[in-house]
Each structure stands twice: as C-alpha cells, then as structure tokens.
Design a protein around this motif. Structure first.
Motif, PDB file in Angstrom:
ATOM      1  N   GLN A 315      36.556  54.041  41.295  1.00 42.50           N
ATOM      2  CA  GLN A 315      36.669  53.214  40.083  1.00 42.50           C
ATOM      3  C   GLN A 315      36.981  51.709  40.324  1.00 42.50           C
ATOM      4  OE1 GLN A 315      39.502  54.958  37.335  1.00 42.50           O
ATOM      5  NE2 GLN A 315      37.565  56.333  36.512  1.00 42.50           N
ATOM      6  N   ASN A 316      36.446  50.852  39.750  1.00 43.12           N
ATOM      7  CA  ASN A 316      36.368  49.407  40.145  1.00 43.12           C
ATOM      8  C   ASN A 316      36.446  48.683  38.623  1.00 43.12           C
ATOM      9  OD1 ASN A 316      36.168  46.762  41.088  1.00 43.12           O
ATOM     10  ND2 ASN A 316      34.029  46.989  41.710  1.00 43.12           N
ATOM     11  N   VAL A 317      37.537  48.269  38.208  1.00 41.83           N
ATOM     12  CA  VAL A 317      37.738  47.482  36.880  1.00 41.83           C
ATOM     13  C   VAL A 317      37.116  46.043  37.286  1.00 41.83           C
ATOM     14  CG1 VAL A 317      39.215  46.844  35.007  1.00 41.83           C
ATOM     15  CG2 VAL A 317      39.547  48.909  36.214  1.00 41.83           C
ATOM     16  N   VAL A 318      36.314  45.641  36.590  1.00 39.12           N
ATOM     17  CA  VAL A 318      35.940  44.232  36.697  1.00 39.12           C
ATOM     18  C   VAL A 318      36.914  43.371  35.704  1.00 39.12           C
ATOM     19  CG1 VAL A 318      34.130  42.375  35.831  1.00 39.12           C
ATOM     20  CG2 VAL A 318      33.441  44.816  36.098  1.00 39.12           C
ATOM     21  N   PRO A 319      37.452  42.491  36.122  1.00 37.95           N
ATOM     22  CA  PRO A 319      38.352  41.488  35.503  1.00 37.95           C
ATOM     23  C   PRO A 319      37.954  40.846  34.450  1.00 37.95           C
ATOM     24  CG  PRO A 319      38.304  40.857  37.881  1.00 37.95           C
ATOM     25  CD  PRO A 319      37.178  41.841  37.865  1.00 37.95           C
ATOM     26  N   ALA A 320      38.832  40.646  33.475  1.00 38.58           N
ATOM     27  CA  ALA A 320      38.402  39.927  32.169  1.00 38.58           C
ATOM     28  C   ALA A 320      37.994  38.676  32.390  1.00 38.58           C
ATOM     29  CB  ALA A 320      39.716  39.952  30.976  1.00 38.58           C
ATOM     30  N   LEU A 321      38.559  37.902  33.468  1.00 32.87           N
ATOM     31  CA  LEU A 321      38.254  36.656  33.586  1.00 32.87           C
ATOM     32  C   LEU A 321      38.267  36.044  35.233  1.00 32.87           C
ATOM     33  CD1 LEU A 321      40.399  34.623  30.753  1.00 32.87           C
ATOM     34  CD2 LEU A 321      38.139  34.632  30.936  1.00 32.87           C
ATOM     35  N   LEU A 322      37.400  35.143  35.361  1.00 27.99           N
ATOM     36  CA  LEU A 322      37.567  34.529  36.757  1.00 27.99           C
ATOM     37  C   LEU A 322      38.097  33.231  36.427  1.00 27.99           C
ATOM     38  CD1 LEU A 322      37.056  34.413  39.843  1.00 27.99           C
ATOM     39  CD2 LEU A 322      34.843  33.293  39.112  1.00 27.99           C
ATOM     40  N   GLY A 323      39.138  32.722  37.318  1.00 30.08           N
ATOM     41  CA  GLY A 323      40.039  31.524  36.936  1.00 30.08           C
ATOM     42  C   GLY A 323      40.882  31.367  35.607  1.00 30.08           C
TER      43      GLY A 323
END
Length: 349
Positions: A315-323
């Motif tokens: 499982q790998n949660v994609v972050p809501a934001l970069l930066g």
C-alpha cells in the motif's frame, strides 16, 4: 503472484515538464523518486526555448538541482527554428524539436498554424537524425473539438511521415484507438508515447474534475483499452512518456478555465505498474518503461547510476500535495492508495 519487480535499469521518461524557477526547484528532485534516471525535457517555457543557447542554459539549471539525471533537451518549433539552427542544435547535442499546434495546450501560443513552412526544417532534422515530437491535435473550431482533435490530426502525421520517411517522429501522449492504429500503420521511424494517467482516465474522470484535465483529453473506455493494449503489447513502437505537467493549484481552479496538465512525476513507475497489474501484464513492464524508448532514441550515453528501481506490491498513499504555498501541486490520484510502491535501491550498499 509477483510482488517484487526489479527493473533492468531505471525508467526512461520521454516526455517531462518541469517548468522553471521555483516550480523547477520543487519538481526536479521528484524525477528520481518516481524511478526515472533519464528525462526528455519539454521546451514550452515562458518564453519558449527557441535558440540553442537558451536550451543549454536551461539544461545547466536542471543539472544544478540534480546532476545525476540524464536530461535530453528539445527546441520549440517556431519560425526561429531554421535549418541552420537544426545544424547547430545537433552539434550541441540537442535531441529533438517539439511541435505544438498553436493554442491547443499550455504555453502553445507561439505554436504552429501550418506545417508546410517547416518542411526545410524537417528535412534538416532528417539529415541530422533529430527527433520530431508532435503534440497531435488540431486546434478547436468548426467541426474540431477536444474529443476529435487528435483524430483530426492523424492525416497530418501520415503526411509528414510520407514526405520525410527517414525522419524519426514521436506522436506524443496518445489518447485514442485511432492514434494507436495510425502509429501502427506508419513505418519504423514513427513511434508513440503513452502516459501513466491515460492508462486510468476516461472522459468521466475529467469532466468536472480539473485535476484530471489535460490535453489531449482522456476519451472513451474503448480508447483507454486500446492504450492499455498498446502499452502492454511488447511492441517497441509504444513506450513511456509521462507528460507529467505541474500546475499550481490556483491555476487548476481558475474560474476562467483550468490549466491543462496532470502531475505524475513523483510516482510514475508505481502508476504504470498498477495499470499493468490490473490487466495481468507485469511481465511487459520493463520494455515499456525502460527499454523501448531508449532504443528508438538511440540514446548514446547516459550518466552512470549507482541505484536501481524496485517495485514492491504494498500500500502506497499518494500525498495530497507536493510542496506548499504558491507552487503547491496536487499529484495524480492525490489521497488515494496505490498497490505498488517505488523503492530506490543504492547498489553500493
């Protein structure tokens, strides 16, 4: 069941947007984290890259941020790109020229309205074995709209190929079954890139969702199926180009129309593994991500890497934001959980 895949070498991404200035500083470090060691850089900056010295200066700015990546550079097709410029560009090691039809996508205002004036340039590119990268759409108007703009462009692709049969041409970011068939119908000097996001999206995913809106737009389920079949076919005509395109959130939410582009750079290999896994074709992953593009481009030499890419099924949660702040970018599938994760393994350890 396969739950670990070690790629033969890091990913080659043959269609990358990293912008300039603060956005470039934010995005360039994510190239490696997505599993990529070779990035083919697009020239649609503001102003666009239309002279050799500007392209080389841009490359130097990229290398100052991450010198371990191999950057292949391009010029922006415009009246400034004469046969002499092609000669100088080839001598300087610039790989290709990107053609944007005028007004069809981000920073394409200086793009092409008619192709015939560029025939001498194409002939010079053929002579110097440079690659022509085509954004394959016709501008909207009359009977042309976002859903048929790619299909309406395909006769132009075939005409250029017929006139310049030795010119290497890449039809970028294919989105339709018709585009896939057109590339198959052309000779071995014509190939195509397929993005990660187009392996997932259809029209229902971007209509009303600005973060999935890109150009060319994702189309119908049958088109998505054709892209999956081409990407997993083990045909060297089809290889990976992410078209990862960062836009500040404010530009994706503008009331006068969202900016076109989907940002995938941080997780590119994981997204593609997810799509290939869903159709049971993980054994075809390495060719698409790592081998076929390098073969088509005849990549002469890359910077040596002391790391490799391992894809693990977890499982790998994609972050809501970069930066954060004005440059903050929302990644593709932000907040969602992928089933695959990219691990960068240092071979020295």
């Amino acid at each position: 069941m396969t739950d670990t895949i070690t790629l033969s070498r890091p990913v080659a991404d043959f269609h990358v947007h990293v912008r300039d200035g603060d956005m470039m500083k934010l995005v360039v470090p994510t190239i490696k984290s997505g599993g990529v060691s070779l990035a083919y850089i697009m020239p649609n900056l503001v102003p666009p890259l239309t002279c050799v010295s500007d392209v080389l200066a841009y490359k130097s700015r990229l290398e100052a941020i991450d010198p371990t990546i191999t950057y292949l550079m391009t010029l922006y097709l415009s009246p400034a790109i004469t046969p002499q410029v092609i000669h100088d560009a080839a001598k300087a090691g610039i790989t290709g020229v990107k053609c944007y039809p005028a007004g069809v996508t981000t920073n394409s205002e200086h793009g092409v309205a008619s192709y015939a004036p560029y025939y001498p340039t194409f002939a010079a590119m053929e002579q110097h074995d440079m690659v022509l990268n085509l954004h394959g759409e016709c501008p909207s108007g009359n009977h042309v709209h976002v859903l048929n703009a790619e299909q309406e462009f395909l006769p132009t692709l075939k005409d250029i190929h017929t006139r310049f049969p030795k010119l290497r041409i890449v039809l970028e970011h294919c989105t339709s079954a018709a585009a896939i068939q057109a590339v198959k119908d052309c000779g071995p000097t014509v190939a195509a890139t397929i993005t990660a996001h187009h392996l997932f999206l259809t029209i229902d995913n971007w209509a009303g969702n600005a973060f999935n809106y890109c150009k060319p737009v994702a189309k119908f389920p049958t088109d998505r199926q054709a892209l999956l079949e081409a990407a997993t076919s083990a045909s060297a005509k089809f290889f990976f180009g992410s078209d990862s395109a960062p836009h500040p959130i404010a530009n994706k939410e503008k009331g006068n129309g969202a900016a076109a582009g989907v940002f995938t750079q941080t997780h590119v290999a994981a997204y593609v593994a997810e799509a290939f896994d869903q159709v049971g074709k993980l054994d075809r992953l390495n060719g698409f991500l790592c081998e076929f593009g390098r073969q088509f481009y005849n990549v002469p030499q890359e910077k040596p890497t002391n790391w490799t890419v391992v894809l693990k099924k977890q499982q790998n949660v994609v972050p809501a934001l970069l930066g954060q702040g004005p440059c903050a970018v929302a990644p593709f599938k932000a907040g969602e959980t992928l089933n695959w994760k990219v691990e960068i393994v240092d071979m020295a350890t």
